[in-house]
Scaffold this active site. Structure first.
Site, PDB file in Angstrom:
ATOM      1  N   HIS A   1       3.882  62.386  69.151  1.00 17.35           N
ATOM      2  CA  HIS A   1       2.774  63.273  68.789  1.00 17.35           C
ATOM      3  C   HIS A   1       2.179  62.790  67.472  1.00 17.35           C
ATOM      4  CE1 HIS A   1       6.107  65.096  66.571  1.00 17.35           C
ATOM      5  NE2 HIS A   1       5.274  65.877  65.893  1.00 17.35           N
TER       6      HIS A   1
ATOM      7  N   HIS B   1       1.669  63.754  64.440  1.00 14.50           N
ATOM      8  CA  HIS B   1       2.042  64.175  63.085  1.00 14.50           C
ATOM      9  C   HIS B   1       2.499  62.940  62.316  1.00 14.50           C
ATOM     10  CE1 HIS B   1       2.733  68.773  63.788  1.00 14.50           C
ATOM     11  NE2 HIS B   1       1.507  68.500  63.371  1.00 14.50           N
TER      12      HIS B   1
ATOM     13  N   ASP C   1       4.728  62.135  60.241  1.00 13.14           N
ATOM     14  CA  ASP C   1       6.127  61.682  60.187  1.00 13.14           C
ATOM     15  C   ASP C   1       6.583  61.011  61.476  1.00 13.14           C
ATOM     16  OD1 ASP C   1       5.867  64.422  61.125  1.00 13.14           O
ATOM     17  OD2 ASP C   1       8.053  64.596  61.080  1.00 13.14           O
ATOM     18  N   HIS C   2       5.664  60.925  62.459  1.00 11.76           N
ATOM     19  CA  HIS C   2       6.003  60.256  63.728  1.00 11.76           C
ATOM     20  C   HIS C   2       5.147  59.029  64.007  1.00 11.76           C
ATOM     21  CE1 HIS C   2       8.800  63.427  65.141  1.00 11.76           C
ATOM     22  NE2 HIS C   2       8.136  64.083  64.201  1.00 11.76           N
TER      23      HIS C   2
END
Ligand SMILES: [Zn+2]
Ligand SMILES: [Zn+2]
Length: 252
Positions: A59, A61, A63-64
């Site tokens: 996804h 975000h 942090d990904h």
């Protein structure tokens, strides 16, 4: 199938820690699941980035996915890219336009990624064949933005939840997996209308419902007590419970 944890942190991983990133190797195919802060530098210390065959982003975000930027530069510092793609970048639905907005904001060309990787979006119901003996499937979970779980089947089976609250669709996707790599971000369950993460107990309930052989907890805040999370999960689950730490390697 071998899993290497490159990053096991939530949005702030803490000193020396990386955000989400997991290397899966099986049958000569290398797969990177997510590419959060710190993952690119750790990855290039272990292997040549052009040997990654497939990158899946769960996804959009930061942090990904945010370390796709340095990872792209690690493949080649040349902005004009490669004559042929070195691998495939699989984004969730809407991911292409999200990345274009990021590239625009940081003043990089919009073809920054497509000059080194073939870029596409996976769709609900897709089964991606990865070489001769591996495949990937997907299920959308419950998160603050559309977040996807990814299941890899090959010589073993691994389901990665991405970020999610309890989800029947992810439970169905994970059914019978050798390993469920499940986020366990929360100390207490969310009870409002906005839900998007699991507690260790909820992760173990998901593992039990899906009938997986083992559970690995991951996606921890910088101040999380990982041992306590594991203890909680072990109290709720009879199968093996592992706790992700950066650098951990698991053979499935
Ligand atoms: Zn996250
Ligand atoms: Zn998220």
């Amino acid at each position: 199938m071998r899993l290497t944890v490159l990053g096991s942190g939530a949005a702030c991983a803490g000193d020396g820690g990386n955000c989400s990133g997991y290397l899966v190797e099986d049958g000569g195919v290398r797969i990177l699941l997510d590419c959060g802060h710190g993952v690119a530098s750790t990855l290039v210390s272990q292997l040549s980035p052009e040997t990654i065959d497939h990158i899946f982003i769960s996804h959009m975000h930061a942090d990904h996915f945010i370390d796709l930027l340095p990872l792209r530069f690690a493949v080649t510092k040349d902005l004009s890219g490669l004559s042929e793609p070195s691998g495939h970048l699989h984004l969730p639905p809407g991911g292409v336009s999200s990345l274009e907005r990021v590239l625009d904001a940081v003043c990089f060309p919009l073809d920054f990624f497509s000059t080194v990787w073939s870029v596409s979006e996976y769709q609900p119901g897709d089964v991606k064949e990865l070489g001769d003996c591996l495949s990937a499937r997907f299920a959308v979970g419950v998160h603050y933005v559309p977040g996807w779980a990814i299941r890899i089947d090959g010589s073993a089976s691994l389901t990665y939840t991405g970020d999610t609250a309890p989800s029947d669709d992810i439970c169905d996707l994970a059914a019978g997996s050798d390993l469920l790599l499940a986020e366990a971000t929360l100390d207490e369950p969310e009870d409002g209308p906005m839900r998007g993460h699991l507690t260790p107990r909820q992760a173990s309930e998901l593992a039990a419902s899906a009938g997986v052989k083992s559970l690995m907890l991951t996606h921890f805040w910088y101040d999380a007590d990982r041992d306590a999370a594991a203890e909680t999960a072990r109290r709720c689950l009879e199968t093996e419970v592992l706790v992700a730490t950066d650098g951990a390697v698991v053979e499935l």
